[in-house]
Design an enzyme around this catalytic site. Structure first.
Site, PDB file in Angstrom:
ATOM      1  N   SER A 204       1.023  -6.261   5.804  1.00 46.37           N
ATOM      2  CA  SER A 204       1.543  -5.618   4.603  1.00 46.37           C
ATOM      3  C   SER A 204       1.693  -6.650   3.498  1.00 46.37           C
ATOM      4  O   SER A 204       1.992  -7.816   3.761  1.00 46.37           O
ATOM      5  CB  SER A 204       2.901  -4.994   4.918  1.00 46.37           C
ATOM      6  OG  SER A 204       3.424  -4.356   3.786  1.00 46.37           O
ATOM      7  N   HIS A 206       3.883  -6.396   0.665  1.00 46.28           N
ATOM      8  CA  HIS A 206       5.159  -6.565  -0.053  1.00 46.28           C
ATOM      9  C   HIS A 206       6.184  -7.411   0.691  1.00 46.28           C
ATOM     10  O   HIS A 206       7.256  -7.690   0.151  1.00 46.28           O
ATOM     11  CB  HIS A 206       5.749  -5.201  -0.445  1.00 46.28           C
ATOM     12  CG  HIS A 206       6.358  -4.409   0.662  1.00 46.28           C
ATOM     13  ND1 HIS A 206       7.711  -4.410   0.907  1.00 46.28           N
ATOM     14  CD2 HIS A 206       5.815  -3.588   1.582  1.00 46.28           C
ATOM     15  CE1 HIS A 206       7.958  -3.597   1.922  1.00 46.28           C
ATOM     16  NE2 HIS A 206       6.835  -3.088   2.360  1.00 46.28           N
ATOM     17  N   THR A 245      -9.681   6.549  -2.668  1.00 48.88           N
ATOM     18  CA  THR A 245     -10.074   5.558  -3.677  1.00 48.88           C
ATOM     19  C   THR A 245      -9.257   4.287  -3.476  1.00 48.88           C
ATOM     20  O   THR A 245      -8.039   4.341  -3.323  1.00 48.88           O
ATOM     21  CB  THR A 245      -9.822   6.129  -5.091  1.00 48.88           C
ATOM     22  OG1 THR A 245     -10.575   7.326  -5.226  1.00 48.88           O
ATOM     23  CG2 THR A 245     -10.209   5.139  -6.167  1.00 48.88           C
ATOM     24  N   CYS A 330      15.127   0.422   6.932  1.00 48.70           N
ATOM     25  CA  CYS A 330      14.864   1.818   7.232  1.00 48.70           C
ATOM     26  C   CYS A 330      15.980   2.434   8.056  1.00 48.70           C
ATOM     27  O   CYS A 330      16.028   3.634   8.236  1.00 48.70           O
ATOM     28  CB  CYS A 330      13.560   1.951   7.993  1.00 48.70           C
ATOM     29  SG  CYS A 330      12.271   0.947   7.297  1.00 48.70           S
TER      30      CYS A 330
HETATM   31  C1  LIG Z   1       8.070  -3.706   6.681  1.00 48.82           C
HETATM   32  C2  LIG Z   1       7.552  -3.464   8.028  1.00 48.82           C
HETATM   33  C3  LIG Z   1       6.723  -2.368   8.311  1.00 48.82           C
HETATM   34  C4  LIG Z   1       6.376  -1.340   7.253  1.00 48.82           C
HETATM   35  O1  LIG Z   1       5.501  -1.884   6.315  1.00 48.82           O
HETATM   36  P1  LIG Z   1       5.164  -1.072   4.980  1.00 48.82           P
HETATM   37  O2  LIG Z   1       4.067  -1.859   4.371  1.00 48.82           O
HETATM   38  O3  LIG Z   1       6.418  -1.070   4.174  1.00 48.82           O
HETATM   39  O4  LIG Z   1       4.737   0.295   5.385  1.00 48.82           O
HETATM   40  C5  LIG Z   1       6.251  -2.218   9.582  1.00 48.82           C
HETATM   41  N1  LIG Z   1       6.558  -3.089  10.556  1.00 48.82           N
HETATM   42  C6  LIG Z   1       7.351  -4.155  10.327  1.00 48.82           C
HETATM   43  C7  LIG Z   1       7.638  -5.094  11.426  1.00 48.82           C
HETATM   44  C8  LIG Z   1       7.874  -4.377   9.060  1.00 48.82           C
HETATM   45  O5  LIG Z   1       8.662  -5.418   8.849  1.00 48.82           O
END
Ligand SMILES: *Cc1c(COP(=O)(O)O)cnc(C)c1O
Length: 387
Positions: A204, A206, A245, A330
């Site tokens: 990911s 971010h 896209t 979360c």
């Molecule tokens: C943040 C995180 C995710 C979710 O990633 P997103 O890009 O926000 O959907 C999944 N697994 C772990 C271990 C994370 O830290």
């Protein structure tokens, strides 16, 4: 000296700010270079497609993969869904058994529950007091029906790093595919997917100072070639595995974030370790206990608890000065204690006493000093109330 900004952000496992260098790289792709990367009949589309290919190469190289093994998605959640559902559905002829572990992110656990609800068989391995899976136990639950093992690289609450190379070896010795959720590991520790026998890996942007809403799934193309079904249908982008896209500015930003993270990884980790060690030293003097692994952990993570003091009280007391959390972003809305901390063997009360500190690139020595003092002061004032 720059003006200090409050609250001081120390929640880098939830998300990170976009690095200004990443933002600068992305800007042209919103306005003048706005083309659709699939529109190859003109220069707008062509320029976008070149940018995507270069980004794909940067990200692939960083993890020891080939360009064609990177599938862009909307983030690690989607990558986790695609890996688990896509692999289990495609490999039904081999079996219907998935192995994962109890401390996974909800993106894995909820997908595994969904698979169970449609007839798949899932084993949730326990972890030891530090948050690691026992390799012998993993071996013992593999059957002829096992298709996939999914064990996270680094935990988002306690920062524990799994013994990925051993798990990968066990998977391959048993002819089972290995997926890892590396959302917290990418850019923080070196990863070579080939050396580690990783077949699929969720990443990911971010969590490493890139934009939100962009991520990728690495899918091994040889030895073994991983077969996977799509879960999003449409225009056939990303080798027909993930239609839609392409998010060109996001992809460009993701690649820039990866490039910076790999360049600065060593020096950042030295800085982070100094900070988290310093904080733990001062806070353990007043009773803080470490949750997680003392050595095999992310350098920027510090998850601690003060027995007898609810994390909520500390977090509320310091909230004007510090942005810290009790656990995963979360699950913090819930009143239930963290499933990760319970899995370590903590009681519900102990789990309610945990605070997670996630240092980041833009923190300073002074901020870490203030954060430590704020927590110490909060403990003092809370102790007075209790007396
Ligand atoms: C943040 C995180 C995710 C979710 O990633 P997103 O890009 O926000 O959907 C999944 N697994 C772990 C271990 C994370 O830290």
């Amino acid at each position: 000296m720059s003006e200090m900004k409050f609250p001081i952000y120390l929640d880098s496992h939830a998300t990170t700010p976009v690095d200004p260098r990443v933002f600068d790289e992305m800007k042209p792709y919103f306005t003048e270079k706005f083309g659709n990367a699939s529109s190859l009949d003109h220069s707008y589309g062509y320029d976008a497609s070149i940018a995507v290919q270069q980004s794909r190469e940067t990200i692939a190289k960083a993890i020891g993969a080939n360009m064609d093994e990177i599938i862009f998605t909307s983030g690690a959640t989607e990558s986790d869904n695609l890996a688990l559902v896509g692999v289990m559905e495609r490999n039904k002829n081999k079996g219907n058994h998935l192995i994962t572990c109890v401390t996974e992110h909800k993106a894995i656990l909820d997908t595994a529950r969904h698979l169970e609800s449609i007839g798949y068989n899932v084993t949730y391995l326990p972890v030891d007091e530090f948050g690691q899976v026992n390799p012998e136990e993993l071996k013992s639950v593999i059957t002829n029906d096992t298709v996939l093992i999914s064990i996270m690289f680094a935990n988002n609450e306690i920062g524990t790093i799994a013994n990925i190379s051993e798990i990968g070896r066990i998977a391959h010795e048993n002819d089972v595919l290995f997926h890892t959720d590396a959302a917290q590991a990418l850019g923080h520790i070196p990863i070579d997917v080939k050396k580690l026998n990783i077949d699929l890996m969720s990443i990911s942007s971010h969590k490493i100072y890139g934009p939100k809403g962009i991520g990728a799934l690495y899918i091994r193309s040889i030895l073994p070639r991983v077969k996977i079904n799509s879960i999003v249908y449409g225009g056939g982008q990303e080798r027909n595995i993930r239609s839609g896209t392409l998010n060109v500015p996001g992809i460009v930003g993701f690649a820039k974030a990866v490039e910076i993270a790999y360049k600065e990884m060593d020096s950042e980790n030295i800085k982070f370790k100094k900070w988290t060690d310093m904080m733990f030293e001062k806070l353990s003097a007043v009773g803080a206990k470490l949750n997680g692994h003392p050595i095999n952990k992310l350098a920027h993570n510090l998850n601690i608890r003060f027995d007898g003091v609810q994390s909520k009280s500390i977090i509320n007391t310091v909230s004007k000065k510090l942005a810290i959390s009790a656990g995963s972003a979360c699950t913090t809305q819930m009143v239930e204690p963290s499933h990760v901390l319970l899995a370590l063997g903590l009681t519900e009360d102990q789990a309610h006493n945990a605070i997670r500190i996630g240092c980041g690139r833009f923190n300073t020595d002074e901020e870490i000093q203030i954060a430590t003092d704020e927590i110490l002061n909060a403990l003092k004032s809370l102790a007075k109330i209790r007396i």
